[in-house]
Design a protein around this motif. Structure first.
Motif, PDB file in Angstrom:
ATOM      1  N   VAL A 128       0.580  -1.137  -0.278  1.00 11.98           N
ATOM      2  CA  VAL A 128      -0.704   0.070   0.574  1.00 11.98           C
ATOM      3  C   VAL A 128       1.122   0.809  -0.170  1.00 11.98           C
ATOM      4  CG1 VAL A 128      -1.564   1.026   1.425  1.00 11.98           C
ATOM      5  CG2 VAL A 128      -1.493  -1.014   2.037  1.00 11.98           C
ATOM      6  N   LYS A 130       0.504   5.950   0.585  1.00 13.99           N
ATOM      7  CA  LYS A 130      -0.427   5.915   1.140  1.00 13.99           C
ATOM      8  C   LYS A 130       0.461   7.528   1.110  1.00 13.99           C
ATOM      9  CE  LYS A 130      -2.735   3.046   4.340  1.00 13.99           C
ATOM     10  NZ  LYS A 130      -2.399   2.566   5.793  1.00 13.99           N
ATOM     11  N   TRP A 136      -9.863  10.067   4.533  1.00 12.73           N
ATOM     12  CA  TRP A 136     -10.574   9.790   3.804  1.00 12.73           C
ATOM     13  C   TRP A 136     -10.401   8.862   2.547  1.00 12.73           C
ATOM     14  CZ3 TRP A 136     -12.948  15.427   3.530  1.00 12.73           C
ATOM     15  CH2 TRP A 136     -13.477  15.910   3.637  1.00 12.73           C
ATOM     16  N   GLY A 137      -9.462   8.034   2.706  1.00 14.64           N
ATOM     17  CA  GLY A 137      -8.689   7.062   1.782  1.00 14.64           C
ATOM     18  C   GLY A 137      -8.402   8.049   0.216  1.00 14.64           C
ATOM     19  N   MET A 140      -5.165   7.196  -1.919  1.00 13.23           N
ATOM     20  CA  MET A 140      -4.457   5.528  -1.647  1.00 13.23           C
ATOM     21  C   MET A 140      -4.195   4.811  -2.325  1.00 13.23           C
ATOM     22  SD  MET A 140      -5.131   5.930   2.251  1.00 13.23           S
ATOM     23  CE  MET A 140      -5.715   4.198   2.871  1.00 13.23           C
ATOM     24  N   LYS A 142      -3.153   0.371  -3.157  1.00 13.08           N
ATOM     25  CA  LYS A 142      -3.102  -0.928  -2.931  1.00 13.08           C
ATOM     26  C   LYS A 142      -2.438  -1.445  -4.801  1.00 13.08           C
ATOM     27  CE  LYS A 142      -4.839  -5.340  -2.604  1.00 13.08           C
ATOM     28  NZ  LYS A 142      -6.588  -6.032  -2.908  1.00 13.08           N
ATOM     29  N   HIS A 199     -14.830  -2.909  -0.846  1.00 14.16           N
ATOM     30  CA  HIS A 199     -13.181  -2.052  -1.758  1.00 14.16           C
ATOM     31  C   HIS A 199     -12.404  -2.931  -0.448  1.00 14.16           C
ATOM     32  CE1 HIS A 199     -10.863   1.146  -3.118  1.00 14.16           C
ATOM     33  NE2 HIS A 199     -11.282   0.587  -3.791  1.00 14.16           N
ATOM     34  N   TRP A 200     -10.954  -2.302  -0.663  1.00 14.28           N
ATOM     35  CA  TRP A 200     -10.115  -2.552   0.194  1.00 14.28           C
ATOM     36  C   TRP A 200      -9.809  -1.343   1.146  1.00 14.28           C
ATOM     37  CZ3 TRP A 200      -5.909   0.090   0.381  1.00 14.28           C
ATOM     38  CH2 TRP A 200      -5.316   0.882   0.109  1.00 14.28           C
ATOM     39  N   LEU A 201     -10.509  -0.538   0.266  1.00 14.71           N
ATOM     40  CA  LEU A 201     -11.205   0.658   1.501  1.00 14.71           C
ATOM     41  C   LEU A 201     -11.958   0.572   2.169  1.00 14.71           C
ATOM     42  CD1 LEU A 201      -9.632   3.562  -1.069  1.00 14.71           C
ATOM     43  CD2 LEU A 201      -8.163   2.789   0.764  1.00 14.71           C
ATOM     44  N   THR A 202     -12.075   0.431   3.680  1.00 17.04           N
ATOM     45  CA  THR A 202     -13.215   0.225   4.332  1.00 17.04           C
ATOM     46  C   THR A 202     -13.482   1.927   4.905  1.00 17.04           C
ATOM     47  OG1 THR A 202     -12.390   0.099   5.727  1.00 17.04           O
ATOM     48  CG2 THR A 202     -13.147  -1.890   4.247  1.00 17.04           C
ATOM     49  N   ASN A 203     -12.928   2.847   4.472  1.00 15.54           N
ATOM     50  CA  ASN A 203     -13.560   4.091   4.971  1.00 15.54           C
ATOM     51  C   ASN A 203     -14.925   4.455   5.153  1.00 15.54           C
ATOM     52  OD1 ASN A 203     -11.159   3.669   4.340  1.00 15.54           O
ATOM     53  ND2 ASN A 203     -10.488   6.049   5.043  1.00 15.54           N
ATOM     54  N   LYS A 206     -15.703   6.655   2.354  1.00 14.57           N
ATOM     55  CA  LYS A 206     -16.058   6.092   0.825  1.00 14.57           C
ATOM     56  C   LYS A 206     -17.198   5.039   1.275  1.00 14.57           C
ATOM     57  CE  LYS A 206     -11.766   6.878  -1.261  1.00 14.57           C
ATOM     58  NZ  LYS A 206     -11.963   7.658  -2.403  1.00 14.57           N
TER      59      LYS A 206
END
Lengths: 296, 62
Positions: A128, A130, A136-137, A140, A142, A199-203, A206
């Motif tokens: 990852v 960043k 808020w992602g 970022m 992956k 999704h890999w972003l769980t914010n 998002k």
């Protein structure tokens, strides 16, 4: 008590807090940081006789400077500028967690495209990337392959701002489709929720689906220690479960200093703004007691 | 402008249409335009003036 609120946007979170303060009869001084000037000795903002100021600036840069200036005038401010300084920067955040021996994802920082590529290759794929400052992602990445890594690093190099040339690279934690956000006041968790997404972003920002979560003893301990590691205050501590859902093992990836809580308030049974105001009242009462003792 | 005790009326700065706001809005508050969904900022309450809220900036967040 007289409470100052540093802000530039009144979001749902600030509205919840303002309503709770006013319902309890506290006097509120809204300080729109866009309209004020901050000098070395004083400010145009009306901060005289405030018992406490709560930083709710959405902009990290404004938050960091405004709290620093208020602190220099002797105005009590939460969160403290030192806490903001650590939390606003992912590299400082990671260092603080590691120094406190808190499990946190393996991380490297590098400053050129070439050394960043070496970091990425040493982590392997996926890993990852960043921005050191951001939320808020946003931005970022992956990284699944060397081709993707080369493209992303090249794009970042041309983005312009020097912060994009600080490459913050982290191991990819294979979390069980969710992470955990705990809101804590000086290390004491108020409430927690999971944020789930395919999704890999769980914010939550998002669009991650939120659900109330009961922290176990290990998670509570980590929240308390993570809070202490960054200087305490009203904080959002983000954890991921290692080894699958309900494993009881966690890694702490981030501590947030101007934490949003509307999603947590909606997901949990806890009245989050009420708990925050309880904490503010206790802080002011403790400071009053200290002042009384000092003059006795 | 007021309609009844529960709402305020204001002009949407983008479309010029009259829109209703909750009566408890306050200066600095961000609301979504019921017409376009655009984020609007409450600039003043007497009279109620709205402006398009500032664009998201890179250092905004938690």
């Amino acid at each position: 008590m007289r409470v100052g609120i540093l802000y530039s946007r009144i979001r749902k979170d600030e509205k919840l807090l303002l309503n709770e303060l006013r319902e309890r009869g506290h006097e509120v001084e809204k300080i729109d940081v866009r309209k004020e000037r901050f000098g070395l000795e004083s400010t145009t903002a009306n901060v005289d006789d405030l018992d406490i100021v709560v930083d709710r600036c959405l902009s990290t840069s404004r938050s960091l400077y405004a709290t620093q200036f208020l602190d220099s005038y002797g105005v009590p401010v939460v969160n403290a500028p030192e806490t903001g300084d650590i939390c606003a920067d992912k590299a400082k955040n990671s260092l603080a967690l590691a120094e406190a021996d808190i499990p946190t994802p393996a991380t490297e920082v590098s400053f050129t495209k070439e050394s960043a590529m070496e970091s990425i290759e040493s982590f392997g794929y996926p890993c990852v990337l960043k921005p050191v400052v951001g939320s808020w992602g946003r931005l970022m990445a992956k990284i699944d392959s060397r081709n993707a890594a080369e493209a992303i690093l090249e794009h970042k190099e041309t983005l312009g701002h020097y912060e994009h040339k600080v490459f913050y690279i982290q191991e990819f934690v294979d979390k069980p489709g969710r992470d955990i956000r705990a809101l804590a006041v000086d290390g004491d968790p108020i409430a927690a929720m999971t944020r789930s997404s395919d999704h890999w972003l769980t914010n939550a920002a998002k669009g991650g689906e939120t659900k109330s979560f009961e922290l176990d003893d290990r998670a509570r301990e980590l929240v308390e220690r993570a809070s202490e590691a960054v200087g305490g205050g009203l904080l959002g501590v983000d954890l991921m479960e290692v080894g699958g859902e309900g494993s009881g093992e966690y890694t702490v990836h981030e501590v947030n200093h101007t934490v949003e809580f509307k999603a947590l308030d909606a997901a949990s049974e806890v009245d989050v703004p009420a708990k925050v105001v309880d904490w503010l009242e206790a802080k002011v009462a403790a400071a009053d007691d200290e002042a009384t003792e000092a003059t006795a | 402008m007021t309609s009844d005790t529960d709402t305020l009326l204001a002009e949407d700065p983008i479309t010029g249409e009259e829109i209703e706001l909750p009566a408890d809005v306050e200066v600095g508050e961000i609301i979504d335009s019921p017409v376009t969904g655009t984020e609007l900022e409450v600039i003043s309450l007497d009279p109620v003036v709205l402006e398009e809220a500032p664009e998201l900036e890179e250092d905004w967040g938690e």
